[in-house]
Design a protein around this motif. Sequence first.
Motif, short mmCIF file in Angstrom:
data_model
loop_
_atom_site.label_atom_id
_atom_site.label_comp_id
_atom_site.label_asym_id
_atom_site.label_seq_id
_atom_site.Cartn_x
_atom_site.Cartn_y
_atom_site.Cartn_z
N SER A 276 0.85 -1.18 0.00
CA SER A 276 0.00 0.00 0.00
C SER A 276 0.89 1.23 0.00
CB SER A 276 -0.94 0.00 1.21
OG SER A 276 -0.20 0.06 2.41
N VAL A 277 0.24 2.39 0.04
CA VAL A 277 1.00 3.63 0.05
C VAL A 277 1.76 3.80 1.37
CG1 VAL A 277 0.84 6.14 -0.16
CG2 VAL A 277 -0.67 4.66 -1.52
N ASP A 278 1.19 3.28 2.49
CA ASP A 278 1.81 3.44 3.80
C ASP A 278 2.89 2.41 4.08
OD1 ASP A 278 0.11 5.54 4.30
OD2 ASP A 278 -1.44 4.24 5.17
N GLY A 279 2.88 1.28 3.38
CA GLY A 279 3.88 0.25 3.66
C GLY A 279 3.51 -1.06 3.01
N MET A 280 3.94 -2.14 3.68
CA MET A 280 3.74 -3.48 3.15
C MET A 280 3.18 -4.36 4.25
SD MET A 280 6.56 -6.13 1.63
CE MET A 280 7.37 -6.21 3.22
N GLY A 281 1.93 -4.74 4.17
CA GLY A 281 1.32 -5.63 5.12
C GLY A 281 1.35 -5.06 6.53
N ASN A 282 1.97 -5.84 7.47
CA ASN A 282 2.10 -5.39 8.86
C ASN A 282 3.22 -4.37 9.03
OD1 ASN A 282 0.07 -7.16 9.61
ND2 ASN A 282 1.49 -8.84 10.00
N LEU A 283 3.96 -4.12 8.00
CA LEU A 283 5.06 -3.14 8.06
C LEU A 283 4.56 -1.82 7.49
CD1 LEU A 283 8.06 -2.47 8.55
CD2 LEU A 283 8.52 -3.29 6.24
N GLN A 284 4.56 -0.80 8.33
CA GLN A 284 4.10 0.52 7.94
C GLN A 284 5.24 1.52 8.10
OE1 GLN A 284 0.60 1.57 10.12
NE2 GLN A 284 -0.56 -0.23 9.44
N LEU A 285 5.39 2.36 7.12
CA LEU A 285 6.44 3.37 7.12
C LEU A 285 5.80 4.73 7.35
CD1 LEU A 285 8.45 2.17 3.99
CD2 LEU A 285 8.85 1.58 6.38
N ASN A 286 6.33 5.46 8.33
CA ASN A 286 5.85 6.81 8.61
C ASN A 286 7.05 7.69 8.92
OD1 ASN A 286 6.55 6.08 11.27
ND2 ASN A 286 4.48 5.31 11.65
N LYS A 287 6.77 8.93 9.24
CA LYS A 287 7.86 9.89 9.47
C LYS A 287 8.62 9.60 10.76
CE LYS A 287 4.76 13.21 11.71
NZ LYS A 287 4.27 14.60 11.68
N ASP A 288 7.99 8.90 11.72
CA ASP A 288 8.66 8.59 12.98
C ASP A 288 9.53 7.35 12.90
OD1 ASP A 288 7.42 10.77 14.11
OD2 ASP A 288 5.68 9.61 14.77
N GLY A 289 9.31 6.48 11.93
CA GLY A 289 10.09 5.26 11.82
C GLY A 289 9.30 4.16 11.16
N VAL A 290 9.54 2.93 11.59
CA VAL A 290 8.91 1.75 11.04
C VAL A 290 8.02 1.14 12.12
CG1 VAL A 290 9.28 -0.53 10.02
CG2 VAL A 290 10.85 1.33 9.51
N ARG A 291 6.81 0.76 11.76
CA ARG A 291 5.86 0.17 12.70
C ARG A 291 5.49 -1.22 12.22
NH1 ARG A 291 0.03 2.72 14.65
NH2 ARG A 291 -0.57 0.99 16.02
N LEU A 292 5.66 -2.21 13.12
CA LEU A 292 5.36 -3.60 12.80
C LEU A 292 4.19 -4.06 13.66
CD1 LEU A 292 8.96 -5.13 12.64
CD2 LEU A 292 7.46 -4.60 10.74
N GLU A 293 3.24 -4.71 13.03
CA GLU A 293 2.09 -5.26 13.73
C GLU A 293 2.21 -6.77 13.73
OE1 GLU A 293 -0.20 -3.64 15.27
OE2 GLU A 293 0.21 -1.59 14.60
N GLY A 294 1.96 -7.39 14.92
CA GLY A 294 2.03 -8.84 15.01
C GLY A 294 3.44 -9.33 15.30
N ILE A 295 3.70 -10.57 14.93
CA ILE A 295 4.99 -11.22 15.17
C ILE A 295 5.89 -11.01 13.97
CG2 ILE A 295 6.14 -13.40 15.66
CD1 ILE A 295 3.57 -14.36 16.97
N SER A 296 7.12 -10.56 14.22
CA SER A 296 8.09 -10.32 13.15
C SER A 296 9.33 -11.16 13.41
CB SER A 296 8.46 -8.83 13.09
OG SER A 296 7.31 -8.04 12.91
N GLU A 297 9.90 -11.69 12.37
CA GLU A 297 11.08 -12.54 12.47
C GLU A 297 12.21 -11.92 11.66
OE1 GLU A 297 12.51 -17.16 11.55
OE2 GLU A 297 10.44 -16.52 11.18
N PHE A 298 13.38 -11.77 12.33
CA PHE A 298 14.56 -11.20 11.69
C PHE A 298 15.63 -12.29 11.60
CE2 PHE A 298 12.35 -7.78 13.87
CZ PHE A 298 12.26 -6.81 12.89
N LEU A 299 16.11 -12.52 10.41
CA LEU A 299 17.13 -13.55 10.19
C LEU A 299 18.54 -13.01 10.35
CD1 LEU A 299 15.55 -15.32 7.10
CD2 LEU A 299 15.27 -15.87 9.53
N LEU A 300 18.73 -11.70 10.28
CA LEU A 300 20.04 -11.07 10.40
C LEU A 300 19.97 -10.00 11.48
CD1 LEU A 300 21.00 -10.74 6.62
CD2 LEU A 300 21.78 -12.48 8.24
N PRO A 301 21.12 -9.47 11.92
CA PRO A 301 21.09 -8.42 12.97
C PRO A 301 20.30 -7.20 12.54
CG PRO A 301 23.31 -9.31 12.72
CD PRO A 301 22.49 -9.89 11.61
#
Length: 311
Positions: free
Chosen positions: A77-102
Motif C-alpha cells: 500500500s502507500v503506507d507500507g507493506m502488510g504489517n510493516l508501515q512506514l511513517n515519518k517517525d520510523g517503522v511500525r510492525l504489527e504482530g509477530i516479526s522474524e529477523f534472520l540477520l542483525p
Amino acid sequence: MEQSDTLDIESLKITQEQFILASQSLHLQRPGSDAVYSVGLYGWRKRGLYFFLLLLLVTMIVNLALTVWIIKVMNFSVDGMGNLQLNKDGVRLEGISEFLLPVYVNEIQSRRDSLLFFRSEKNVTLNARNNQGQLTGQLTVGPEAVEAQCQRLEVRSRDGGRLLFTADEEEVIMTTEKFTITGTEGAVFGHSVETPLIQARASEDLKLESPTRTLTIEAPRGVEVSAAKGPLKVSSRKDLQLESTEGEILLDANTIQLVTLPVGIYTASPSQASQEQAIYEVCVCPSGKIYLSPAESSSTCQVMSNICLWS
C-alpha cells in the motif's frame, strides 16, 4: 504550312541529338528492365519474427500477473507493506516479526496497550556501540544465564528518578528500603556485607552462620542484637569472644543461664568435692575464664584452682 512543319521536325531532331551527346559525356546508363529486387520478410524469417513477438507478449503478461499477485499477497500500500508501515517517525510492525540477520535501530517501543517480547531459539543479545564502532555494553539472555557486560549497571524506579540498584567492578549498592531474600537456604556472601539492619520476617527465625570460618559483627559505634519475642542463641564450635575495647559488655535479661560450666575444686580432699552441691558460686579467673565453685558462707573462688591453672 509545310515549311513550318519541316522546321519543327528539324529542331526536335537537334534537341534529341543534344540530349544523346550530353548523356554520353556524363556516362549515364539507363537502367535495364531485366533485374527485379523484392523488399520485405518472407519465409522462415517472417515466422521467426512473429514467434519472437508472441513470446515477448506472453512474457509481459506473465510478469504483469506475477507483479499483481505479489502486490496482493504482500499487501502493498502507500503506507507500507502488510504489517510493516512506514511513517515519518520510523517503522511500525504489527504482530509477530522474524529477523534472520542483525537489526540496527535507535529505539524499539511497543504499543501502550501491549507488551514487547524478544524471542529466539538460542539467545537474545543487545549490543551498544560508540561512534567508533567499539562495544561499550552488552546484554545476553541465554538458555542458562542472563549476562550483562558494561562499566556500570543501574536499576532505577518506574519514573527513572530514583536509583534502586547499582553495580560496578568495585562494589554493589542497594538503595531500597528493604532487601528481601525468600530462599529456603538463605543467602551466601563470599565477602563482607555492610548494612544498617538485618531482620527476619515476622514469625520466622533469623540465622547468621559461618560453617567453616569466623563470623564477625562489628560497627564503629555499637552493635545491637535483640530478639523481641523469642530466644537468642549464639553457638560456636570453638571459642565465642565478646570484646569491647573502650566500653562494657552488658547482658540485660530476667534470667541469664550459663550451662555446662566447669566446676572448680578448692580443696585437696576429693571426697568433699564429690558431695552433692545445690548452690554454686560463679568465679572468674584472671584470664577471663568462668567456672563454678561450691557456695558456702564465704567465697570459695580460689585463684590457684585447677580451672585457672589449666586455662
